[in-house]
Each structure stands twice: as C-alpha cells, then as structure tokens.
Design a protein around this motif. Structure first.
Motif, PDB file in Angstrom:
ATOM      1  N   GLN A   1      52.731 -23.378  13.911  1.00  0.00           N
ATOM      2  CA  GLN A   1      52.449 -21.906  13.789  1.00  0.00           C
ATOM      3  C   GLN A   1      53.594 -21.039  13.989  1.00  0.00           C
ATOM      4  O   GLN A   1      54.554 -21.229  14.806  1.00  0.00           O
ATOM      5  CB  GLN A   1      51.294 -21.425  15.216  1.00  0.00           C
ATOM      6  CG  GLN A   1      50.141 -22.206  14.954  1.00  0.00           C
ATOM      7  CD  GLN A   1      49.072 -21.540  16.143  1.00  0.00           C
ATOM      8  OE1 GLN A   1      49.450 -21.242  17.024  1.00  0.00           O
ATOM      9  NE2 GLN A   1      47.794 -21.919  15.730  1.00  0.00           N
TER      10      GLN A   1
ATOM     11  N   TYR B   1      54.886 -16.900  14.664  1.00  0.00           N
ATOM     12  CA  TYR B   1      54.604 -15.265  14.624  1.00  0.00           C
ATOM     13  C   TYR B   1      55.965 -14.564  14.561  1.00  0.00           C
ATOM     14  O   TYR B   1      57.029 -15.100  15.341  1.00  0.00           O
ATOM     15  CB  TYR B   1      53.919 -15.141  15.758  1.00  0.00           C
ATOM     16  CG  TYR B   1      52.486 -15.790  16.091  1.00  0.00           C
ATOM     17  CD1 TYR B   1      51.441 -15.012  15.830  1.00  0.00           C
ATOM     18  CD2 TYR B   1      52.421 -17.054  16.607  1.00  0.00           C
ATOM     19  CE1 TYR B   1      50.059 -15.527  16.009  1.00  0.00           C
ATOM     20  CE2 TYR B   1      51.259 -17.495  16.925  1.00  0.00           C
ATOM     21  CZ  TYR B   1      50.066 -17.045  16.642  1.00  0.00           C
ATOM     22  OH  TYR B   1      48.975 -17.381  16.570  1.00  0.00           O
TER      23      TYR B   1
ATOM     24  N   LEU C   1      51.092 -13.156  13.068  1.00  0.00           N
ATOM     25  CA  LEU C   1      51.151 -14.595  12.156  1.00  0.00           C
ATOM     26  C   LEU C   1      51.911 -14.650  10.747  1.00  0.00           C
ATOM     27  O   LEU C   1      51.490 -13.708  10.197  1.00  0.00           O
ATOM     28  CB  LEU C   1      49.729 -14.965  12.092  1.00  0.00           C
ATOM     29  CG  LEU C   1      49.614 -16.592  11.742  1.00  0.00           C
ATOM     30  CD1 LEU C   1      50.136 -17.342  12.861  1.00  0.00           C
ATOM     31  CD2 LEU C   1      48.103 -16.959  11.378  1.00  0.00           C
TER      32      LEU C   1
ATOM     33  N   THR D   1      53.020 -21.081   8.946  1.00  0.00           N
ATOM     34  CA  THR D   1      51.824 -21.434   9.752  1.00  0.00           C
ATOM     35  C   THR D   1      50.807 -22.502   8.952  1.00  0.00           C
ATOM     36  O   THR D   1      50.749 -22.128   7.883  1.00  0.00           O
ATOM     37  CB  THR D   1      51.123 -20.368  10.174  1.00  0.00           C
ATOM     38  OG1 THR D   1      51.726 -19.439  11.035  1.00  0.00           O
ATOM     39  CG2 THR D   1      49.774 -20.876  10.815  1.00  0.00           C
TER      40      THR D   1
END
Length: 843
Positions: free
Chosen positions: A464, A466, A471, A476
């Motif tokens: 993941q 960010y 996001l 991701t």
C-alpha cells in the motif's frame, strides 16, 4: 596432534616394524585379507582406522593397513597365526585373538566403541584445509576462516572460491547470478534469500558446498549450479559446545552458542544466536537527461546515504534418535526473528543544460521492518544390510512473515511546500516440502537411485502507498503467488575399471499461479520438463582425474520480478515486474581436470552454458514526467510535459526498469582453483574465473507519443575475477589470513560495470590452553567495495552511478570451547542424505 597424524605415526611404526623384521618373516603363501571397521553406536564406517597383524611367534607386527572412507581395509598377509589389532584415536582398541590365516578371506565386521577417557586427555588439532577440492564439487570449511568471525552467511559466501556476493547482497556463481542457494540440502524458506543470508551468523555454519553441475537427484532450479550451506550439528559424544561473542565498528554486537549432547541412543543439539548490526552505505547517480537528438536537457546529481539498523535472533533445536543400528530419525525446529529500521536520505541537485546549479530537493525514506520464520524439518534414514542400500524420507514445513513500513518526506530547499508519502508491505509465505530417496547398490560397483520431491509455496504480498494521506492506486496492490512443483527422478551409476559413469533423468511438473488481486489480472502457467544429466569421470592415476558433465537446468521467475505494480523507492527511477515472464532453460556442459601433488592440488574446468529466454533488466521512459517548479511543488504529468512558471521548472522523465525474456545467452568460461602449502605454516588458495557472454535479442515498445521504439540488445562481453587467500601460522599460536579479490570490468547491453578490488585481513590467537580463540578481522580494508557503472539509454539518459552497500567493517571476536577441542575431527560419519552426498558415482 591430530587423529590423522596419530594414524600416520602408527602406520609408519607398523611399516618400520615390518621392514625391520623383513628378514625374520615366516615363510609361506601370501594371501589377501579384507574387512570393514565401523562405529559401534551408529554402525557407520570409520575412515583411517589402523589394522595391525601381530605374529604370535615373535610378537611383532608383520602387516598392516588403514581403512578408506568406507571403513574398508585390504592387506596382503603371509599365512600364519596372528593377533589382529584394530585401533582408532579416541576409540577402544579391539582384537581378534589367535586368528589362523591360511587362505584369502573377509574377516568379521569390527565395531569400535568410543573411549571418553581418551577424548578428555587428548587435544585434537585437525588442521583441515579451508578449501577441499573434489572432482564433483568444492567444499569450503568455515571453522578455519578468521575473516568471517562475527559476520554473516553473506560474508562466508563472499570468501568461497567460484562464488561472489555483490554490494547489494546478490549471490553469483562463476559470474552468473542464476544460482540456487540451499540450506542443509533444502531450498531456503525465506521470502528474500539475500536478506536471509545477512541474518544467519557465520559461526552457525559448518561448511559450504559448491556444485556447478548437479546430478538428477537435485532440484533443476539454478542455471549456474547449486550452493549448499550446511549448518553445524552436534557430533562429539558427551556434553560439549562453543560460545562466541563479537563486537565491531560500525556498531556490531553478537553472541552465538552451540550445545550438543550425544549418547548411544540419541543426539541433542542446539544453536542460538543474537546480533545487533548497523550497516551504513551510500550511493550516488550523476545523470545527464537527453532530448530525442541526444542533446542535453538537464543534469541531476542524486546522492543517497543509507543506514540500516537491526536485531536478529536465530536459533534451532534438534534431536537425532538412533532407533537401531540402521535407522536414524532427526527432527529440527528452527526459528528466526528480526526487527530493525533504516534511514535512506536522498538529495537531488538540479542543474540546467549548461550545468549551472538551480536548486535542490530532498527525499527522506524512514523504514521499519520486522519478520519471523518458523520451520520444522524431519528426516528418516534407513540403512539396509548391503553397504550403500538405503532409504531417506524428508519433510519440512515453514511459515514466513515479513512486514516493512516506510515514511517518505519530499521537500525543496527554497520552498516551504513538502509532501508526505507512506508505504506498507506485508508478505506472508507458507512452504511445504516432502522428499523420498532410495539407493540400491548392484553388483560390480553399480547402483540405481530413484526419488520424489514436492515443493509447494504460497506467497501473499499486500503493498500500500499513500500520498499525503490519499491512497495511490498506481502502486497499491495485492499479489498472490502460488508455485507447486512435483518431481521424480532416476539415475544409474557404475564404475568399469577406472571409468565412472552416472546417467540421470529428472521430470518436473510445474503449476504456477500469478494472481494480481487488485487489478484482477490472473496468470496461470503450467509446464513440465525433462532434465537429463550425465557424468563421466576417468582416473588417470590415484591423484589425477578428468571428468565430463552435462545437465539441463531451469530458472523460474518469482515475486518482485512478476508483480506488474511499481515499487516506490524513487519517484524518477521505478521498478515494475512482468507477469508474462517465462522460465529460462539452460544446457550446461563442463570438462574438469583434478591433479593432486604432495603440496599442491589443482582443479580446472572449461564450461559452456546456453540459455533460452534469458531474463534481462531493461530501462525505458514511462511517458510520465516530474515537473519540479522553483518555489513550488512537484507536478507529475502524463504525456508531453507542460511548462509552468515561465519555463523556470525542471522537467525530469520518469524511468522504469523491468525484466523481460531476451532471446538467448551463450556463456563460455574457464576456471581453475589452486591449493598450495609450500610450508606447514603457510597455506595458499587461489581461484581464477574467466567468462565470455554473447547475448542476442531485440526489444520493441510503443512510447507515450505512440511511436514504436526498437532496441537491439545484441551484446558480447567478457570479464574475469580472481581471489587469492593466504594463511600463515605465526609463532605464539597466532594465525594471519589475507584475502584479496578482484572483479574485472564488464559491458552490458546498456552500459558498463567497472572493476572492483577489495582486501580483507584477519588475525587470531589461541588462549586459555587452546580452549579459546581471539580473532580480529577487517572487511574491505581500503573501503573499495563499490558497484560502479555507466548506463546509456538512447535519447533519454546518460548516467554514472556508484553504490556501496556496506562500508569497511572491523570485528573482534572471542570463542570459547568447553569439553571440545579447537577442531574436533568429525568421528560421526556423514549422513548419506542429499545435503552431504556429492559423490553419486559408485567407487
């Protein structure tokens, strides 16, 4: 005095007695007497046991022999009546009294029992050479190497002939990184083998085997061959062990201990180690970005300072149970845990086309990592009445967790604007293996062998990213990788006079699933392959051998190589896997020559490998640009770059590196290894490897302007590497070891890798009546182990880069041995399972 020296003295005494009484020997026919000597507790053969024939008429020894590696002796004796004496250092002497010998015969099997009192009285100093050269493999004995005290498995491998470890921890054999690393004969259960090798302490290793052309018994994985790391296990009877502590600079602390208790019916052993290490490193990239006509667009000087810190615990518990004289059951529980953090600071100095400085921006990547590995292994060995007739069954199950989280700050020196990126990478892997091997000796020095092996792996990666709390869907992803490989093999070995032959065939059925759950991209690859192997070895004399080997090998793409999502270590240099990668198949040929003299052993090899669908990393532009605005923030655009702030911005194309199957590779090489002992106090070992690579292939892609870009990757290159190791025994029980390595330059399809030279030094001294040893070593004395290379991508990039994973390291260690001598002779013969049986041809 070593056991070998003891045996030699006894043997010389026998010969002297025989010679002295030659004129008094009894008259009669000369007959041939043979037999076998074994260890009573395990029923396994004893090598170098002394057999003496004492004539009862004059009570003098008139004949004698020494057992070979199979415990077998053979001697010519004049008919008569004798006491036959059997002896081996630290074992109770046994006799056959009043034996009348009138015809050639095989005597009864003699089982010698260990004598603990002798073990306590004798200090055994087995000066075993650091490198053993055999026809089918090289064996590197770690215990004698001062250089690796306080180090890791990676340090050990970097001292092994034919093996190299680059600044990023990648292992190569003969300059080829398509090598498979085994631990105790099994595939490592680690998600990232390079990281795992840096966590296991060097003191936990007994020896390393290098097998360049494995037989059909071994997994077909690894085009360059196999490296088998054998961990220490308890061998000496009674309670004994070692304890080692070390400290170093850069900050490096560790403690490692082994403990063993062996009795008639079982053997308990454990190895426990803890280490804390700081690993500072650095890198820089001096890049000139180009326009389509190769004129200069701008310059960026990228500098990286890395600091990795971490704690590692590595331990195992094992029990070896001697069910009876022919059956052994071994169970081992392994546990490894690590935690740490890293600080990767990157600065970008931006220049215009005339190399006039404009501004700087910075990227600080703070990383936390933790991982754990649990593994259970079980081995059952059953020996039958006929020598060499056996069945082994192995099972292992493991679970591996790796978690890495990173916080990335981006900011500019003349701007208050900044960005905050975070990433999390969770990996969960389960691996199970089951294997069975059966060996059946036939008449006339022949044997057949057959077996099954199943490897079942499931790896789940959850990644993941960010950006300022939002996001990032570009990076991701969740990837599931499933690999199931079932294999069966059979091989036949025989020896006709001086010619040994081994023919094998392995069949592997592979079922691979690459499930990109985020993008719902599912790839299933099913393929099966036959892997033939053959070895011919001819004994020109007792000390001279030649061999010819062939095997077919495979390299399967995994993990990072096949994940189509990008990594996020840099916003202008990114990596992207390729789920369409196919395995590479290698045909490996090898001609070997081995010659032994009194003080010199020479091993040479001429090899040729041809690989189809070879994987190579290529770099290209993505069509994305990072627009760095003076007094502003970075802007990422897709397609043609836009002009912001009146052209005062800096436009940097985002480059991508990805693996592809690139046609064929032909690799030819010559290697030799020398062991030379000019004096008892001086041992020299050198290894030289020259190789030439011819790669043919082309690659085409459509760029962001919808233009087809074709690249020809045909490339011919050659390079060489050399390693020289010297060990000198100085007065006052001081040993001095020096290792020098050099890797010559090598061209690539898109640039050139420059040469690397490095020097290591080590000193050790025995103290406390040889029960302890103090060692000091310096790894990379001149701080010169740096990967340096040029890279050129037409119409995009011209760069020079330099990378140093670890700076010069100094270690001081203290090793203490209790109820155990400095170099105990392995009186417990090898287990004849896969990891310790390189001699497949009956002899």
């Amino acid at each position: 005095m070593t056991k070998y020296l003891y045996c030699i003295i006894v043997a010389l005494g026998i010969l002297n007695t025989i010679d002295t009484n030659a004129q008094n020997k009894p008259q009669g026919a000369r007959v041939k007497i043979s037999g076998i000597v074994v260890e009573k507790s395990s029923g396994k053969p004893l090598e170098s046991a002394i057999v003496s024939f004492i004539n009862l008429k004059n009570n003098r020894t008139t004949a004698g022999a020494m057992t070979n590696e199979k415990g077998i002796y053979e001697v010519d004796v004049i008919t008569g009546t004798y006491d036959v004496k059997f002896e081996f250092m630290s074992f109770k002497t046994q006799y056959i009294k009043n034996k009348t010998i009138s015809n050639s015969e095989n005597l009864e099997k003699i089982a010698l029992q260990e004598d603990p009192s002798q073990l306590q009285e004798v200090i055994i100093r087995n000066d075993k050479t650091t490198v053993e050269i055999k026809l089918d493999k090289k064996i590197y004995n770690v215990g004698k190497d001062i250089m690796v005290k306080g180090g890791t498995v990676s340090d050990v491998l970097d001292n092994v002939p034919s093996v190299s470890v680059d600044v990023e921890g990648n292992v190569a054999l003969r300059g080829n990184d398509n090598v498979k690393v085994l631990i105790d004969g099994r595939l490592s259960n680690a998600i990232n083998i390079n990281d795992a090798l840096k966590m296991i302490p060097a003191d936990a290793i007994d020896k390393v085997e290098v097998i360049t052309n494995p037989s059909a018994r071994y997994d077909a994985e690894g085009g360059a061959g196999l490296i088998n790391i054998i961990l220490k296990k308890g061998k000496t009877k009674g309670l004994n062990g070692t304890l080692m502590a070390n400290a170093g600079d850069p900050e490096n602390y560790g403690i490692n201990g082994t403990l063993n208790f062996k009795s008639e019916n079982f053997n308990l052993f454990t190895n426990q180690g803890f280490a804390y290490r700081k690993t500072p490193g650095n890198a820089f990239f001096d890049s000139r970005y180009l326009n389509s006509d190769n004129s200069t667009r701008n310059y960026i000087y990228e500098k990286r300072d890395n600091l990795q810190k971490g704690n590692t615990y590595n331990g195992n518990f094992g029990a070896e149970w001697f069910l009876d004289k022919s059956t052994t059951w071994t169970n081992t529980f392994n546990y490894r845990k690590n935690s740490g953090n890293g600080d990767n600071f990157i600065s970008y100095q931006n220049f215009d086309a005339n190399r006039i400085y404009k501004f700087s921006n910075f990227r600080n990547n703070i990383e936390d990592n933790s991982g754990s590995n649990i593994e259970f292994t079980s081995n059952l060995l059953k020996k039958f009445k006929k020598d060499g007739h056996k069945l082994t069954v192995d099972f292992s199950a493991s679970k591996n967790n790796d978690d890495i989280s990173a916080t990335i700050y981006n900011y500019q020196n003349n701007s208050s604007l900044s960005t905050l990126d975070t990433s999390k990478n969770k990996q969960r892997q389960n691996r199970n293996t089951i294997q069975a091997d059966y060996v059946l000796p036939l008449q006339k020095q022949s044997q057949v062998e057959a077996g099954y092996r199943g490897n079942f792996t499931n790896l789940l990666t959850n990644y993941q990213v960010y950006n300022n709390g939002v996001l990032n869907n570009q990076f991701t992803n969740v990837l599931e990788y499933i690999e199931n490989v079932n294999a069966v093999y059979g091989q036949f070995g025989t020896k006709v006079k001086k010619l040994s032959m081994l023919y094998g065939l392995r069949f592997e059925d592979s079922h691979i699933e690459v499930n990109q759950l985020t993008s719902q991209l599912y790839k299933t690859k099913k393929y099966n392959n036959f892997f033939p192997s053959a070895t011919w070895a001819y004994e020109i004399s007792d000390n001279t051998n030649v061999s010819l080997n062939y095997s077919k090998r495979i390299n399967r793409p995994r993990g990072r190589e096949i994940n189509p999502f990008n990594s996020y270590s840099s916003n202008i240099n990114i990596f992207q896997g390729n789920p369409d990668l196919n395995p590479s198949l290698t045909d490996a040929f090898d001609i070997g020559f081995l010659k032994k003299w009194d003080k010199l052993t020479l091993s040479t090899s001429l090899y040729y490998n041809t690989t189809k669908d070879v994987v190579q990393m290529i770099r290209r532009e993505t069509g994305n640009f990072v627009i760095t605005v003076v007094d502003g923030a970075d802007v990422i655009t897709n397609g043609v770059p836009v002009v912001i702030n009146g052209g005062a911005d800096v436009i940097t194309p985002v480059m991508i590196t990805t693996p592809i199957n690139l046609a064929k590779e032909y690799r030819t090489g010559f290697e030799f290894t020398l062991n030379y002992s000019p004096y008892k106090w001086w041992k020299l070992n050198t290894n030289f490897n020259f190789f030439a690579i011819n790669t043919s292939g082309s690659y085409a892609y459509t760029n962001y302007l919808n233009q087809t870009i074709a690249q020809n990757f045909d490339n011919k290159t050659n390079s060489w590497s050399s390693r020289v190791s010297s060990k000198i025994s100085l007065p006052y029980k001081i040993d001095w070891q020096t290792n020098f390595t050099y890797n010559a330059p090598q061209t690539t399809a898109q640039g050139k890798i420059l040469g690397i030279a490095a020097l290591n030094l080590g000193f050790s001294k025995d103290v406390l009546k040889d029960k302890a040893t103090i060692a000091l070593n310096v790894n990379d004395v001149f701080n010169s182990r740096k990967r340096r290379m040029y890279n050129f991508v037409n119409g995009t990039l011209d760069s020079y880069q330099e990378m140093q994973f670890r700076v010069r390291q100094i270690n001081l260690s203290f090793t203490y041995r209790f109820n155990k001598s400095k170099n105990d002779k392995d009186i417990k013969p090898k287990r004849d399972n896969e990891q310790e049986n390189g001699g497949d041809i009956p002899g």
